[in-house]
Design a protein around this motif. Structure first.
Motif, PDB file in Angstrom:
ATOM      1  N   GLY A  47       0.804  -1.205   0.000  1.00 38.63           N
ATOM      2  CA  GLY A  47       0.000   0.000   0.000  1.00 38.63           C
ATOM      3  C   GLY A  47       0.840   1.259   0.000  1.00 38.63           C
ATOM      4  O   GLY A  47       0.603   2.198  -0.779  1.00 38.63           O
ATOM      5  N   GLU A  48       1.852   1.292   0.854  1.00 32.98           N
ATOM      6  CA  GLU A  48       2.723   2.460   0.927  1.00 32.98           C
ATOM      7  C   GLU A  48       3.480   2.654  -0.382  1.00 32.98           C
ATOM      8  O   GLU A  48       3.594   3.787  -0.888  1.00 32.98           O
ATOM      9  CB  GLU A  48       3.700   2.298   2.094  1.00 32.98           C
ATOM     10  N   VAL A  83       4.145   5.590  -5.658  1.00 29.11           N
ATOM     11  CA  VAL A  83       4.294   5.597  -7.114  1.00 29.11           C
ATOM     12  C   VAL A  83       3.189   6.433  -7.753  1.00 29.11           C
ATOM     13  O   VAL A  83       3.455   7.300  -8.604  1.00 29.11           O
ATOM     14  CB  VAL A  83       4.277   4.161  -7.676  1.00 29.11           C
ATOM     15  N   ALA A  84       1.946   6.200  -7.352  1.00 30.58           N
ATOM     16  CA  ALA A  84       0.829   6.963  -7.914  1.00 30.58           C
ATOM     17  C   ALA A  84       0.966   8.447  -7.610  1.00 30.58           C
ATOM     18  O   ALA A  84       0.703   9.302  -8.481  1.00 30.58           O
ATOM     19  CB  ALA A  84      -0.488   6.423  -7.358  1.00 30.58           C
ATOM     20  N   GLU A  85       1.382   8.760  -6.389  1.00 29.21           N
ATOM     21  CA  GLU A  85       1.523  10.170  -5.998  1.00 29.21           C
ATOM     22  C   GLU A  85       2.589  10.877  -6.818  1.00 29.21           C
ATOM     23  O   GLU A  85       2.378  11.986  -7.332  1.00 29.21           O
ATOM     24  CB  GLU A  85       1.871  10.244  -4.510  1.00 29.21           C
ATOM     25  N   ARG A  86       3.757  10.250  -6.960  1.00 28.85           N
ATOM     26  CA  ARG A  86       4.854  10.915  -7.664  1.00 28.85           C
ATOM     27  C   ARG A  86       4.569  11.034  -9.162  1.00 28.85           C
ATOM     28  O   ARG A  86       4.906  12.050  -9.788  1.00 28.85           O
ATOM     29  CB  ARG A  86       6.164  10.172  -7.407  1.00 28.85           C
ATOM     30  N   PHE A  87       3.958  10.009  -9.760  1.00 25.23           N
ATOM     31  CA  PHE A  87       3.615  10.118 -11.179  1.00 25.23           C
ATOM     32  C   PHE A  87       2.537  11.182 -11.376  1.00 25.23           C
ATOM     33  O   PHE A  87       2.612  12.000 -12.302  1.00 25.23           O
ATOM     34  CB  PHE A  87       3.160   8.757 -11.724  1.00 25.23           C
ATOM     35  N   ARG A 104      13.740  16.089 -18.989  1.00 25.07           N
ATOM     36  CA  ARG A 104      12.365  16.157 -19.502  1.00 25.07           C
ATOM     37  C   ARG A 104      11.491  15.093 -18.859  1.00 25.07           C
ATOM     38  O   ARG A 104      10.314  15.318 -18.590  1.00 25.07           O
ATOM     39  CB  ARG A 104      12.370  15.987 -21.028  1.00 25.07           C
ATOM     40  N   ILE A 105      12.054  13.905 -18.632  1.00 18.14           N
ATOM     41  CA  ILE A 105      11.330  12.843 -17.928  1.00 18.14           C
ATOM     42  C   ILE A 105      11.771  12.857 -16.472  1.00 18.14           C
ATOM     43  O   ILE A 105      12.955  12.728 -16.167  1.00 18.14           O
ATOM     44  CB  ILE A 105      11.591  11.473 -18.582  1.00 18.14           C
ATOM     45  N   LYS A 106      10.784  12.977 -15.595  1.00 15.39           N
ATOM     46  CA  LYS A 106      11.079  13.147 -14.173  1.00 15.39           C
ATOM     47  C   LYS A 106      10.621  11.961 -13.328  1.00 15.39           C
ATOM     48  O   LYS A 106      10.995  11.856 -12.152  1.00 15.39           O
ATOM     49  CB  LYS A 106      10.422  14.436 -13.673  1.00 15.39           C
ATOM     50  N   ALA A 107       9.820  11.079 -13.912  1.00 14.94           N
ATOM     51  CA  ALA A 107       9.390   9.865 -13.219  1.00 14.94           C
ATOM     52  C   ALA A 107       9.428   8.720 -14.218  1.00 14.94           C
ATOM     53  O   ALA A 107       8.835   8.814 -15.303  1.00 14.94           O
ATOM     54  CB  ALA A 107       7.991  10.032 -12.638  1.00 14.94           C
ATOM     55  N   LEU A 108      10.125   7.650 -13.877  1.00 15.83           N
ATOM     56  CA  LEU A 108      10.395   6.545 -14.807  1.00 15.83           C
ATOM     57  C   LEU A 108      10.101   5.226 -14.115  1.00 15.83           C
ATOM     58  O   LEU A 108      10.546   4.994 -12.989  1.00 15.83           O
ATOM     59  CB  LEU A 108      11.869   6.593 -15.236  1.00 15.83           C
ATOM     60  N   ALA A 148      -2.222  -1.978 -12.544  1.00 13.05           N
ATOM     61  CA  ALA A 148      -3.634  -1.692 -12.329  1.00 13.05           C
ATOM     62  C   ALA A 148      -3.858  -0.995 -10.991  1.00 13.05           C
ATOM     63  O   ALA A 148      -4.683  -0.075 -10.890  1.00 13.05           O
ATOM     64  CB  ALA A 148      -4.445  -2.987 -12.400  1.00 13.05           C
ATOM     65  N   GLU A 149      -3.125  -1.426  -9.972  1.00 15.15           N
ATOM     66  CA  GLU A 149      -3.276  -0.790  -8.660  1.00 15.15           C
ATOM     67  C   GLU A 149      -2.838   0.673  -8.708  1.00 15.15           C
ATOM     68  O   GLU A 149      -3.465   1.541  -8.095  1.00 15.15           O
ATOM     69  CB  GLU A 149      -2.462  -1.558  -7.618  1.00 15.15           C
ATOM     70  N   VAL A 150      -1.779   0.961  -9.425  1.00 14.96           N
ATOM     71  CA  VAL A 150      -1.359   2.354  -9.563  1.00 14.96           C
ATOM     72  C   VAL A 150      -2.400   3.128 -10.368  1.00 14.96           C
ATOM     73  O   VAL A 150      -2.741   4.279 -10.036  1.00 14.96           O
ATOM     74  CB  VAL A 150       0.036   2.443 -10.215  1.00 14.96           C
ATOM     75  N   GLY A 151      -2.946   2.527 -11.426  1.00 18.55           N
ATOM     76  CA  GLY A 151      -3.998   3.181 -12.198  1.00 18.55           C
ATOM     77  C   GLY A 151      -5.199   3.530 -11.340  1.00 18.55           C
ATOM     78  O   GLY A 151      -5.774   4.624 -11.459  1.00 18.55           O
TER      79      GLY A 151
END
Length: 885
Positions: A73-74, A79-83, A387-391, A477-480
Motif C-alpha cells: 500500500g505504501e 508511485v501513484a503520488e509521484r507520477f 524532460r522525464i522526471k518519473a520513470l 492496475a493498482e497504480v492506475g
C-alpha cells in the motif's frame, strides 16, 4: 501431491511448449511438450535447465522504498503520488514506462492502456526496440501492417533457406534442429548462411557468405536486380498486388557487380552463386534476425529482403517468404498490444486519428496519446536532460542492454523518481531505484505469450508466489486505480485482461487490420485455463484455422497493395586509425540477456564461464595478444575487459563480444557501454553490430583461478569474472600486483574463518602459488595463481567442491590443480545438456567414435538440443586430422 503443468518457455521467440513437473517433495523438473507445435518436445540447453533457475537466492521478496522494506500500500501510493504530481506540474510527457519482451501480454496490455489512454502520453517503449523494431518498421512499410507472413513449417518445406544475420544454432536452437532434421531428410535442400562470422549455424550451410558489416542492403539490392535481369520475377503478382516496383528496381540497379563486391566484401563469384541459387529455387525462405535489425540501416535491410520476395511472388505460400525471427519470448505479444512508443493496441497506428479515436472509445479513456512517444534511446536522453522526471522500468535491465550504457546509468541515477519492477533485488539497474517492486518469475506467472509464427500460448503458474511478489499487471492496475482510474482497471485476473484485449482486436475491425482474435473475446476463466496454442488471426464467427498471409495479396495499405520500398546501400564506415576494429555484439548458446535467470544455473555457466572476445589470429598478432590473454576494448563511449578467444571463425578486422555479462558477474564487461547511441532513422533501433573500437592487451602482474563454496565478496582485483558452479562458485582473476597476503585475501573474498588454516604450494621458478582451505573433508575454497593465465584443470577443480577430501592425498591433488590418475578430467564443457567435456569427447574419438552420432551414442552429447553438434564435429575433424599427420 505431484502435478504436471503445460506452460511455455520464457527465453527466445521460438515459444517452445514446456511440461513442468512438481514432485511430492516440491522439486521441479522440466521437459519439452511433445504436443506443442512450436517444438514437438524439443528444448534447447537453456530450456532444459529451467528447473535450475527457480531458487529464491537473490529474489526481491517485498517492496522497498529507499532501501527499506515497505508494504504494498505504501509503495503503490508513493508511485501513484509521484507520477500524478509530475503530470500535474510538467504534463504527461514528463513520465515514462520502459518495459520488456519478458512481460506477458496481459502485463503489456495494462501498461499501454494506463500510459496511452489514461495518462495520455505514448512515452512507453520496450526492450523489443533493441531487437525487433526494424522488422516491425519494414513490415509496416511493405505490408501496411506488422505481419509475419509465414509459419515455422516453411523452414522444413523450403528448398532453399537463407539465414541472414541469424546464428540460428545458438539463438534459436530448436528451429535450427527442425531445419537440420529437414535437411538430413532431404539432402538436396540448400542452406545459405550470411554472417561476418562463421558461426556454429554454418555447420549445416551449403554456402557461407562472410559479408562485410552492414553489407546486407547491397547484397539484396543486387539480388533484386539479378532476379529482374534473369527473368525470375513474377510480373503477374507484381501487377496484381504491389506498387512501387520501378522505383525499387532503379535503386537496386545503382551498383554493378564490382561495386556490389566492394560493398558486401564478397567475391563476384560468391554473389553470382548465391543469386543463381535464389533464382532457381522457387521455395525460398529468408530468415533474418539481429544481424539485420540491429543496424543504422536495419529497416532498409528488411525491405531489401522483402522486395526480393514480393518481386518473385514467393510469399505466403508453403515454403516461401521473408521470416523475422523474434528475439524475446513475448516481443510479438508486446507488438500486438502497442508496446512500442509509435504503435497503438491491436496493431493500430498512433499517427492515424481514426485509430486513436477507436481505441479511446473502446477504453472509454479520458484522453489518448496524440503523437508517438519517445523511443528507447531518446527516452533515456530525455531522462538525462530532465524532460522525464518519473520513470518506471519493468522486467529489463537497461543499464546493461542499452547503447552508451554508462550514460544510461548516469541518467537513471540522476532521475528524480525511478521505480523498478523485477524479480531480483540486485541488478545493475535496480541499484538506482527509489522504489523496488517484487514481480513474479517464470513458474509463478499466469498469462499468454506470442511466438515468432504468430502462435499464442499459455504461460501457466506451477509455483506459489514467493514472499510478497505480485504480477506486473496487478502492480500497474493498482497504480492506475490510485491515480483515479479505478473503473478502467478493475480486472480481477489475467483472463479478464485477455478477454478485453481480444475484444479490442475485433472492435470495428472490418478486415482492415491483420490482428484479430475476437473469437476469444468472451473467454471465461475455465476456457482461459484450458487454452491450447493457436495461431492468429482468429476472428469472431470464422472457422478456427492456421494460415499464412499474402499469397493472394490482401495487404493492409488502403489500396490493398504491398509497397516495394526503394532502398540504397549505406556507405561503408570510413577508416579510423584510432578505432580500427569493428565490434559486433550478440548472444552465446547457454546464456540469456543479462543473466538474471541463466546465471543461476551452474550447468549453463559451464560452457562459457566468463566474457570473451573472438579475434582473428592475424589481428591478435598485430596487437600482441595470445590465447587466454585479457583484452581491453575501448570506444569513445566506454571500455570493457574480456578474455581473448583467438579463432579463424572471426573475420579479420572484426571482433565479437557477447552482451550478457554485467557488473553482477564481471568487473568490467558491460559491452553495450561501448556501443554508440546511433539508431536507425525509421525504427529507432540501435546499431549494435557495427561499432568502431580499438583493442589492446590488458597486462596484469598475476592471474588467478579460484573455486569457492560461498559466493565471493568484495573482490579487490584488476579483473574478475564469477560464475555459478556445482557446489559453489568459480572465478577468473587478474591482479595488478603479486605481493598480497594471499591467505588474508582468501579469508576476506571467500568468507573463510580465521581458525581454518590452508594447505599450499609454491613454485618460485614458475611463479605459481596455490592455496586450498578445508573444513573436515569439504573443500571451502581454492586459489591458483600464476604469472600467466593459470593452467588449471578448471572443470575438475570445480568438481572438487562437491567431492570428499578425507585424506591428504586428495587434498594435495587440489593444490596440484589437476586430477590424479584415477580421477579423469572431463575438460572444458562442450555439451551443456549432459555436462560432457572436450576430454571425454576426445577419448571417445580415440576409441573409435568418428561421427557426431557415435559420440552421442556413447556419451549422450549432442542428443538433446543439438546446439553442440557443430562443436563436436569440429573436435572430431581436428582429432582425426592430428592422427593422420
Amino acid at each position: 501431491m505431484a502435478c504436471e503443468v503445460k506452460t511455455t518457455c520464457p527465453y527466445c521467440g521460438v515459444g517452445c511448449g514446456v511440461i513442468a513437473r512438481v514432485g511430492d517433495d516440491g522439486a521441479v523438473s522440466v521437459k519439452g511438450d511433445p504436443e506443442h507445435p512450436a517444438n514437438f518436445g524439443r528444448l534447447c540447453s537453456k530450456g532444459s535447465a529451467l528447473a535450475e533457475t527457480l531458487d529464491l537466492d537473490g529474489r526481491l521478496l517485498y517492496p522497498e522504498i529507499g532501501g527499506r522494506r515497505a508494504d504494498w500500500g505504501e509503495a503503490l501510493d508513493l508511485v501513484a503520488e509521484r507520477f500524478s504530481q509530475s503530470i500535474a506540474e510538467h504534463g504527461p510527457d514528463s513520465v515514462a514506462f520502459y518495459v520488456s519482451g519478458q512481460l506477458l501480454t496481459e502485463d503489456y496490455y495494462i501498461a499501454n492502456k494506463l500510459m496511452k489512454g489514461f495518462i495520455g502520453s505514448a512515452n512507453i517503449d520496450t526492450n523489443s526496440r533493441l531487437c525487433m523494431s526494424s522488422s516491425v518498421a519494414g513490415h509496416r512499410r511493405a505490408f501496411g501492417s506488422d505481419t509475419v507472413p509465414g509459419m515455422y513449417e516453411d523452414l522444413e518445406l523450403a528448398d532453399l533457406v537463407v539465414l541472414t544475420g541469424s546464428n540460428l544454432a545458438w539463438c534459436h536452437p530448436v528451429l535450427y534442429q527442425r531445419l537440420a532434421a529437414a535437411k538430413a531428410t532431404r539432402p538436396e535442400m540448400k542452406v545459405v548462411v550470411i554472417d561476418p562470422r562463421r558461426t556454429m549455424t554454418a555447420d549445416i550451410a551449403d554456402m557461407h557468405l562472410a559479408i562485410a558489416p552492414d553489407g546486407d542492403t547491397a547484397l539484396f539490392n543486387g539480388l533484386l536486380a539479378h532476379l529482374v535481369t534473369s527473368g525470375a520475377v513474377d510480373q503477374n503478382y507484381i501487377s496484381a498486388h504491389t506498387a512501387g516496383f520501378p522505383e525499387a528496381f532503379a535503386a537496386a540497379s545503382a551498383l554493378d557487380l564490382p561495386a556490389l563486391a566492394n560493398a558486401t566484401g564478397l567475391t563476384q563469384a560468391e554473389l553470382l552463386d548465391f543469386y543463381r541459387l535464389f533464382e532457381t529455387n522457387e521455395k525460398v525462405v529468408t530468415c533474418y534476425s539481429q544481424g539485420v535489425n540491429q543496424s543504422a540501416a536495419g529497416t532498409d535491410k528488411v525491405n531489401a529482403i522483402i522486395n526480393c520476395h514480393l518481386a518473385t511472388g514467393r510469399i505466403g505460400r508453403p515454403g516461401m517468404g521473408p521470416f523475422s525471427l523474434t528475439g524475446q519470448p513475448n516481443a510479438m505479444g508486446g507488438r500486438e498490444v502497442g508496446g512500442l512508443a509509435n504503435m497503438l493496441a491491436a496493431h493500430m497506428d498512433i499517427d492515424k486519428p481514426l485509430d486513436r479515436d477507436l481505441v479511446q472509445r473502446f477504453w472509454a479513456a479520458p484522453t489518448i496519446a496524440p503523437t508517438q512517444g519517445l523511443k528507447a534511446v531518446d527516452m533515456f536522453r530525455a531522462v538525462a536532460d530532465g524532460r522525464i522526471k518519473a520513470l518506471w522500468i519493468m522486467a529489463t535491465n537497461p543499464v546493461v542492454s542499452l547503447p552508451d550504457a554508462d550514460a544510461v546509468e548516469a541518467a537513471i541515477r540522476a532521475c528524480p523518481f525511478v521505480v523498478v519492477s523485477d524479480i531480483l533485488k540486485e541488478t545493475d539497474t535496480a541499484r538506482h531505484a527509489h522504489v523496488l517492486l517484487p514481480s513474479l518469475g517464470w513458474g509463478e506467472k499466469d498469462g499468454i505469450v506470442t511466438n515468432s509464427e504468430r502462435r499464442i500460448s499459455r504461460q501457466r503458474a506451477f509455483l506459489e508466489a514467493p514472499g510478497e511478489a505480485r504480477a506486473d499487471w496487478w502492480q500497474l492496475a493498482e497504480v492506475g486505480r490510485r491515480m483515479g482510474f479505478a473503473e478502467a482497471f478493475g480486472h480481477a485476473s489475467p483472463a479478464d485482461i485477455f478477454a478485453e484485449h481480444a475484444a479490442l482486436s475485433g472492435f470495428e475491425n472490418d478486415g482492415r487490420r491483420d490482428f484479430d482474435i475476437s473469437a476469444l473475446a468472451e473467454i471465461d476463466r475455465t476456457r482461459y485455463d484450458a487454452l491450447e496454442p493457436f495461431q492468429w488471426p482468429q476472428p469472431k464467427g470464422a472457422v478456427p484455422q492456421e494460415r499464412r498471409f499474402f499469397a493472394g495479396g490482401g495487404f493492409y495499405h488502403p489500396d490493398g497493395r504491398a509497397r516495394f520500398v526503394p532502398v540504397h546501400a549505406p556507405k561503408a564506415r570510413p577508416g579510423n586509425d584510432a578505432f580500427p576494429f569493428i565490434l559486433n555484439t550478440g548472444r552465446v548458446r547457454d546464456h540469456w540477456h543479462t543473466m538474471t535467470r541463466t546465471g543461476k544455473s551452474a550447468r549453463l555457466s559451464g560452457h562459457l564461464a566468463e566474457p570473451f572476445v573472438e579475434i582473428h589470429p592475424r589481428d591478435a598478432q598485430k596487437i600482441a595478444v595470445s590465447d587466454a590473454d585479457l583484452v581491453m576494448i575501448q570506444s569513445p563511449y566506454g571500455a570493457a575487459i574480456v578474455r581473448a578467444l583467438i579463432t579463424e571463425r572471426q573475420a579479420e578486422g572484426s571482433l565479437f563480444v557477447p552482451m550478457h555479462w554485467n557488473d553482477q558477474f564481471a568487473s568490467k564487461a558491460r559491452i553495450d557501454a561501448l556501443v554508440t547511441p546511433v539508431t536507425d532513422p525509421v525504427s529507432g533501433q540501435p546499431a549494435s553490430k557495427n561499432v568502431a573500437v580499438r583493442a589492446s592487451r590488458f597486462a596484469a602482474k598475476t592471474y588467478g583461478f579460484a573455486v569457492s563454496a560461498s559466493k565471493p565478496q568484495n573482490l579487490d582485483t584488476a579483473y574478475w569474472a564469477v560464475a555459478k558452479a556445482e557446489g559453489g562458485w568459480r572465478m577468473e582473476l587478474a591482479f595488478a600486483d603479486g605481493d598480497k597476503d594471499w591467505i588474508d585475501w582468501c579469508r576476506g573474498a571467500f568468507s573463510i574463518a580465521a581458525d581454518i588454516e590452508p594447505i599450499g604450494y609454491t613454485d618460485r621458478t614458475s611463479g605459481e602459488f596455490r592455496l586450498a582451505f578445508f573444513e573436515g573433508d569439504r573443500l571451502l575454497a581454492a586459489l591458483f595463481l600464476s604469472p600467466r593465465p593459470a593452467a588449471v584443470a578448471r572443470n575438475w577443480a570445480v568438481s572438487q567442491l562437491g567431492a570428499s577430501h578425507d585424506n591428504l592425498g586428495r587434498r594435495f591433488a587440489v593444490t596440484a590443480g589437476r586430477p590424479g590418475a584415477n580421477q579423469p578430467d572431463p575438460g572444458a564443457t562442450v555439451c551443456s545438456c549432459f555436462s560432457v567435456g572436450v576430454n571425454q569427447i576426445t577419448a571417445a574419438i580415440r576409441e573409435g567414435c568418428h561421427s557426431v552420432e557415435a559420440v552421442g551414442e556413447k556419451l549422450s552429447a549432442g542428443t538433446n538440443c543439438g546446439s553442440c553438434r557443430a562443436e563436436i564435429r569440429g573436435i572430431i575433424h581436428a582429432c582425426l586430422a592430428a592422427a593422420a599427420e
